[in-house]
Scaffold this active site. Structure first.
Site, PDB file in Angstrom:
ATOM      1  N   HIS A  88       0.734  -1.132  -0.129  1.00 25.73           N
ATOM      2  CA  HIS A  88       0.622   0.056   0.142  1.00 25.73           C
ATOM      3  C   HIS A  88       1.030   1.254   0.168  1.00 25.73           C
ATOM      4  CE1 HIS A  88      -3.171   2.881   1.480  1.00 25.73           C
ATOM      5  NE2 HIS A  88      -3.597   2.280   0.524  1.00 25.73           N
ATOM      6  N   GLU A  98      -2.822   2.336  -7.751  1.00 21.57           N
ATOM      7  CA  GLU A  98      -3.380   3.037  -6.507  1.00 21.57           C
ATOM      8  C   GLU A  98      -2.310   4.894  -6.839  1.00 21.57           C
ATOM      9  OE1 GLU A  98      -2.643   3.118  -1.836  1.00 21.57           O
ATOM     10  OE2 GLU A  98      -1.321   2.053  -2.723  1.00 21.57           O
TER      11      GLU A  98
END
Length: 250
Positions: free
Chosen positions: A95, A167
């Site tokens: 992430h 992302e």
């Protein structure tokens, strides 16, 4: 046909009581016949409770992170075996916040991927470029490099346990906005990059989620793009009504 997936990353939010309340609200409000696979990722201390509360539902529970080692002197860390022992079979790795705040490198993330796959876990592999990369027109190179370093060493058979989550870091909390067209452009590039290395079958089967500030008012348009297979949701996953609207937009 590849899976449609909506995953809610709760980050460092919700205590035990709040976690139980939100799960109960989601169970009441989420459609039982949704086209999407639904995943929630509460904090470590609430994972076991979340697994228990979602046992007879269509909601799957994921961890937000794990350590690459099997065990040892790693204060504060959680292993794949520990997650599996409480019924957690999915983990988010790479992430953008882990990369930026905790300085996780592509090499560390790659080791984590290997460990998770060894334990037959499903990996939600996150990657994406920063604003400076896009401004310098290096966004495609950055994304390709992160994919290569994190995943291109794994066996073809392991791709059955991989979910990709793009992302665009430049569009998260920066005031910049990624359009559905920009999302599709990158998702198409990602799928073609996978195709060149692993072939069409894997490229067409792997789900690619969009993780760039998906909200109730933009989810349906983003999800309508042909290479966007769902979303990795942050803030909007903390409100049941918002999350339900996003799931219904798939």
């Amino acid at each position: 046909m590849r899976a449609k997936i909506v995953a809610g990353n709760w980050k460092m939010n919700k205590n035990s009581e709040e976690t139980e309340d939100l799960i109960n609200e989601l169970i009441d409000k989420l459609p039982t016949n949704s086209n999407a696979k639904i995943i929630i990722a509460p904090t470590f201390i609430n994972l076991a409770s979340a697994v228990d509360h979602t046992e007879f539902t269509n909601i799957r529970v994921a961890a937000q992170n794990m350590h690459q080692a099997e065990n040892g002197a790693y204060t504060g860390e959680i292993s794949a075996d520990m997650l599996k022992s409480i019924g957690v079979n999915t983990v988010i790795l790479g992430h953008s916040e882990r990369r930026a705040i905790f300085h996780e490198t592509d090499a560390i993330i790659s080791f984590k991927v290997d460990t998770a796959l060894r334990h037959e876990m499903t990996v939600i592999f996150c990657f994406g470029e920063e604003l400076k990369d896009r401004q310098n027109k290096q966004h495609f190179n950055i994304v390709e490099n992160q994919l290569r370093d994190g995943l291109f060493h794994i066996d073809k058979s392991a791709w059955a346990n991989i979910i990709l989550a793009y992302e665009p870091v430049w569009a998260i909390g920066t005031g910049e906005t990624a359009s559905p067209e920009q999302a599709q452009e990158m998702h198409e590039f990602i799928r073609e990059t996978v195709r060149k290395v692993f072939g069409s079958d894997i490229a067409e089967d792997v789900s690619i989620l969009y993780g760039g500030s998906v909200k109730p008012d933009n989810a349906k348009e983003i999800f309508s793009k042909p290479d966007v297979d769902g979303g990795l949701i942050g803030g909007a996953a903390l409100k049941a009504d918002d999350f339900v609207v996003i799931v219904n937009g798939i």
